[in-house]
Design a protein around this motif. Structure first.
Motif, PDB file in Angstrom:
ATOM      1  N   ARG A 133      45.998  39.422  60.480  1.00  0.00           N
ATOM      2  CA  ARG A 133      46.860  40.289  59.664  1.00  0.00           C
ATOM      3  C   ARG A 133      48.294  39.745  59.627  1.00  0.00           C
ATOM      4  N   LYS A 134      48.770  39.261  60.772  1.00  0.00           N
ATOM      5  CA  LYS A 134      50.125  38.708  60.827  1.00  0.00           C
ATOM      6  C   LYS A 134      50.248  37.478  59.945  1.00  0.00           C
ATOM      7  N   GLU A 135      49.260  36.584  60.019  1.00  0.00           N
ATOM      8  CA  GLU A 135      49.309  35.349  59.232  1.00  0.00           C
ATOM      9  C   GLU A 135      49.234  35.647  57.742  1.00  0.00           C
ATOM     10  N   ILE A 136      48.360  36.584  57.382  1.00  0.00           N
ATOM     11  CA  ILE A 136      48.232  36.949  55.964  1.00  0.00           C
ATOM     12  C   ILE A 136      49.513  37.625  55.485  1.00  0.00           C
ATOM     13  N   GLY A 137      50.101  38.474  56.370  1.00  0.00           N
ATOM     14  CA  GLY A 137      51.336  39.172  56.006  1.00  0.00           C
ATOM     15  C   GLY A 137      52.496  38.229  55.742  1.00  0.00           C
ATOM     16  N   LYS A 138      52.457  37.032  56.321  1.00  0.00           N
ATOM     17  CA  LYS A 138      53.514  36.043  56.101  1.00  0.00           C
ATOM     18  C   LYS A 138      53.374  35.344  54.755  1.00  0.00           C
ATOM     19  N   GLN A 139      52.184  35.436  54.162  1.00  0.00           N
ATOM     20  CA  GLN A 139      51.888  34.649  52.969  1.00  0.00           C
ATOM     21  C   GLN A 139      51.874  35.466  51.677  1.00  0.00           C
ATOM     22  N   VAL A 140      51.885  36.794  51.788  1.00  0.00           N
ATOM     23  CA  VAL A 140      51.755  37.616  50.585  1.00  0.00           C
ATOM     24  C   VAL A 140      53.015  38.441  50.347  1.00  0.00           C
ATOM     25  N   ASN A 141      53.221  38.787  49.098  1.00  0.00           N
ATOM     26  CA  ASN A 141      54.333  39.662  48.726  1.00  0.00           C
ATOM     27  C   ASN A 141      53.802  41.060  48.455  1.00  0.00           C
ATOM     28  N   ILE A 142      54.252  42.026  49.248  1.00  0.00           N
ATOM     29  CA  ILE A 142      53.855  43.417  49.054  1.00  0.00           C
ATOM     30  C   ILE A 142      55.127  44.236  48.886  1.00  0.00           C
ATOM     31  N   PRO A 143      55.282  44.877  47.747  1.00  0.00           N
ATOM     32  CA  PRO A 143      56.501  45.652  47.479  1.00  0.00           C
ATOM     33  C   PRO A 143      56.826  46.612  48.623  1.00  0.00           C
ATOM     34  N   GLY A 144      58.095  46.600  49.029  1.00  0.00           N
ATOM     35  CA  GLY A 144      58.543  47.511  50.079  1.00  0.00           C
ATOM     36  C   GLY A 144      58.507  46.909  51.462  1.00  0.00           C
ATOM     37  N   PHE A 145      57.962  45.711  51.574  1.00  0.00           N
ATOM     38  CA  PHE A 145      57.859  45.090  52.903  1.00  0.00           C
ATOM     39  C   PHE A 145      58.311  43.635  52.829  1.00  0.00           C
TER      40      PHE A 145
ATOM     41  N   PRO B 297      47.550  48.028  58.813  1.00  0.00           N
ATOM     42  CA  PRO B 297      46.768  48.878  57.911  1.00  0.00           C
ATOM     43  C   PRO B 297      47.071  48.611  56.433  1.00  0.00           C
ATOM     44  N   ILE B 298      48.337  48.282  56.133  1.00  0.00           N
ATOM     45  CA  ILE B 298      48.708  47.973  54.740  1.00  0.00           C
ATOM     46  C   ILE B 298      48.030  46.674  54.293  1.00  0.00           C
ATOM     47  N   VAL B 299      47.973  45.674  55.205  1.00  0.00           N
ATOM     48  CA  VAL B 299      47.293  44.413  54.881  1.00  0.00           C
ATOM     49  C   VAL B 299      45.819  44.683  54.599  1.00  0.00           C
ATOM     50  N   ASP B 300      45.198  45.515  55.455  1.00  0.00           N
ATOM     51  CA  ASP B 300      43.779  45.854  55.243  1.00  0.00           C
ATOM     52  C   ASP B 300      43.589  46.510  53.886  1.00  0.00           C
ATOM     53  N   GLN B 301      44.538  47.409  53.528  1.00  0.00           N
ATOM     54  CA  GLN B 301      44.390  48.193  52.298  1.00  0.00           C
ATOM     55  C   GLN B 301      44.630  47.329  51.060  1.00  0.00           C
ATOM     56  N   ARG B 302      45.715  46.550  51.084  1.00  0.00           N
ATOM     57  CA  ARG B 302      46.095  45.786  49.889  1.00  0.00           C
ATOM     58  C   ARG B 302      45.300  44.487  49.730  1.00  0.00           C
ATOM     59  N   ILE B 303      45.043  43.811  50.820  1.00  0.00           N
ATOM     60  CA  ILE B 303      44.374  42.506  50.755  1.00  0.00           C
ATOM     61  C   ILE B 303      42.865  42.653  50.930  1.00  0.00           C
ATOM     62  N   GLY B 304      42.490  43.617  51.727  1.00  0.00           N
ATOM     63  CA  GLY B 304      41.061  43.839  51.968  1.00  0.00           C
ATOM     64  C   GLY B 304      40.676  43.452  53.376  1.00  0.00           C
ATOM     65  N   PHE B 305      39.952  44.341  54.053  1.00  0.00           N
ATOM     66  CA  PHE B 305      39.556  44.078  55.434  1.00  0.00           C
ATOM     67  C   PHE B 305      38.632  42.868  55.513  1.00  0.00           C
ATOM     68  N   SER B 306      37.825  42.655  54.490  1.00  0.00           N
ATOM     69  CA  SER B 306      36.887  41.522  54.524  1.00  0.00           C
ATOM     70  C   SER B 306      37.637  40.200  54.609  1.00  0.00           C
ATOM     71  N   THR B 307      38.794  40.106  53.915  1.00  0.00           N
ATOM     72  CA  THR B 307      39.614  38.891  53.990  1.00  0.00           C
ATOM     73  C   THR B 307      40.184  38.714  55.388  1.00  0.00           C
TER      74      THR B 307
ATOM     75  N   GLN C 237      32.674  45.913  58.760  1.00  0.00           N
ATOM     76  CA  GLN C 237      33.090  45.980  57.355  1.00  0.00           C
ATOM     77  C   GLN C 237      34.411  46.704  57.158  1.00  0.00           C
ATOM     78  N   SER C 238      34.895  47.355  58.208  1.00  0.00           N
ATOM     79  CA  SER C 238      36.189  48.042  58.120  1.00  0.00           C
ATOM     80  C   SER C 238      36.754  48.159  59.525  1.00  0.00           C
ATOM     81  N   ALA C 239      38.026  48.563  59.606  1.00  0.00           N
ATOM     82  CA  ALA C 239      38.674  48.677  60.909  1.00  0.00           C
ATOM     83  C   ALA C 239      38.020  49.745  61.768  1.00  0.00           C
ATOM     84  N   SER C 240      37.382  50.721  61.125  1.00  0.00           N
ATOM     85  CA  SER C 240      36.743  51.810  61.878  1.00  0.00           C
ATOM     86  C   SER C 240      35.250  51.588  62.072  1.00  0.00           C
TER      87      SER C 240
END
Length: 466
Positions: A32-44, A52-62, A100-103
């Motif tokens: 999640r940290k590595e992906i968060g460094k590579q993507v642009n998400i408004p507000g962050f 949780p935002i990375v899971d929601q916007r990018i997808g847990f499968s990724t 398939q998901s965090a839960s």
């Protein structure tokens, strides 16, 4: 982490690894940290996106895919270490189940099929005695070395007689296929009996005098018609014989720093003695390994052996598919011995609690670079980039284990006299507290860091110069 092992062959297993969620979570968080460094998400800001935002916007499968790519190799290595298995090749990994998901309570599950070193118990080397022949320097050894020295100072003189083995002939060659010339060479100097050119050339030249020619059938060794049969015409332009200087005091003065032939002979005998002592050390090494392997059931990993056989055939210029049964058999026997020796020395290094340091690895690679006239830093860097550093560390461990084992053995000649090999075995090193695997990994990382820092420094120097 639950690990089960199924033996598929004497040297092949399938590990089934089931990973608990708390063991996978660190890899998910890192992904999640590595992906968060590579993507642009408004507000962050980049690198500050909540998981949780990375899971929601990018997808847990990724996220899970990234975590598995990074985590499975480490988890596989831990499984090997847990089961005390020694891999001999890269594994075939198959991921079976993924959450398939965090839960999702589904556990990560994967299998790994890999060829391993068979289990065997080496004998105790402490107190072991091994008999090794003590070779003696003969007058023939001395004379042969003196003859080699004379040849370095020999001269070629023209002779008016038919050529014979040992002569040098200046020749013209012309190869024809179906009456058409396909290759020709003029003024080639060739030593009769050396068998370094075409098959049949030595026989064709034997007995020919200057100005004579003959034709023979041979197989072309190079060029567009390599491997094809051709009619080869050879003409002798001249024949020269090697004339050696007389073995006397004058020769000793010219060929060495000595004033007399007796002094030169004494020095040559010392050189021969050093040679036979070196051969004796090699014989002792071979006898030591053979002694360790006595009575051991040590099958070789089939896949690893097959790959090595094919590589060995290619290195001799043979396509493995075209190699003869005899060539394949020779390669197989060579590879099997090499693998058994490697496995024996690996097990010995563990038994002797050998440690591998950064200095050991650096010195080993630097010595290889020196042999090939390469810059040590560049060579080590290429080893790292090609993923061969682990093999280098392993080679160092084998060498140190063998030396440590041989120092614990008493070598004797057939008369029962102890053979002193200390000049070749070196001194015993102090024991380190760290395990071999930890030391080896540390050595590899240290060398890699050293080269990485140097590359950065070089890059900075180039930037400053620019």
């Amino acid at each position: 982490m639950k690990i089960s092992v199924r033996n598929l062959e004497p040297t092949k297993v399938r590990l089934t690894v089931t990973v608990d969620p708390d063991e996978l979570d660190p890899y998910l968080d890192q992904a999640r940290k590595e992906i968060g460094k590579q993507v642009n998400i408004p507000g962050f800001r980049k690198g500050h996106v909540p998981g949780p935002i990375v899971d929601q916007r990018i997808g847990f499968s990724t996220v899970a895919g990234e975590a598995i790519n990074n985590g499975v190799p480490e988890l596989y290595s831990k499984a090997l270490e847990n089961k005390k298995l020694h891999a001999m090749a890269q594994p075939q990994i198959d991921v079976k189940e993924v959450p398939q998901s965090a839960s999702d309570s589904t556990k990560l599950k994967f299998t790994a099929e890999v060829e391993i070193r068979p289990k065997f118990d080496l004998p105790d080397v402490q107190g072991m005695e091994i008999e090794v022949a003590r070779p003696e320097v003969t007058d023939e050894d001395v004379n042969k070395r003196l003859d080699n020295l004379r040849q370095r100072f020999g001269t070629l003189v023209s002779v008016d007689r038919p050529a014979k083995k040992g002569d040098y002939a200046n020749i013209d060659l012309d190869a024809e296929i179906d009456g058409e010339s396909v290759d020709s060479q003029q003024g080639v100097s060739y030593e009769l009996g050396s068998n370094t050119m075409l098959d049949g050339l030595d026989e064709a030249l034997d007995g020919l005098s200057a100005g004579e020619e003959t034709t023979f059938e041979g197989t072309l060794e190079a060029g567009d018609h390599q491997g094809e049969k051709a009619q080869i015409k050879v003409k002798v332009n001249s024949v020269k014989a090697e004339e050696l200087p007389d073995l006397d005091d004058d020769f000793a003065k010219e060929a060495s720093e000595f004033d007399t032939l007796d002094e030169l002979k004494e020095d040559v005998r010392k050189q021969c003695q050093a040679d036979v002592e070196g051969r004796q050390a090699t014989d002792a090494r071979d006898a030591f390994i053979a002694k360790l392997q006595e009575g051991l059931d040590m099958p070789v990993p089939k896949g690893v052996a097959q790959s090595m056989v094919e590589d060995q055939l290619r290195n001799t210029g043979k396509d493995p598919k075209d190699a003869s049964d005899e060539e394949k058999k020779t390669a197989e026997e060579s590879v099997e011995k090499e693998l058994r020796d490697q496995m024996t020395l690996d097990a010995l290094a563990e038994k002797m609690a050998v440690t591998v340091s950064q200095v050991d690895v650096t010195n080993f690679l630097a010595s290889i670079a020196q042999q090939y006239g390469m810059d040590p830093s560049r060579f080590i860097n290429s080893i790292i980039q090609n993923g061969q550093l682990g093999s280098a560390v392993q080679e160092v461990g084998r060498s140190k284990g063998m030396l440590a084992g041989m120092r614990a053995v008493t070598f004797k000649d057939p008369a029962g006299e102890v053979i002193d090999l200390s000049r070749f075995l070196g001194e015993e090193e102090p024991q380190e507290e760290e395990s071999e695997s930890v030391q080896a990994a540390s050595a590899a990382a240290a060398v890699a860091d050293q080269l990485s820092d140097q590359d950065e420094s070089d890059g900075q120097e180039e930037s400053d110069q620019a």
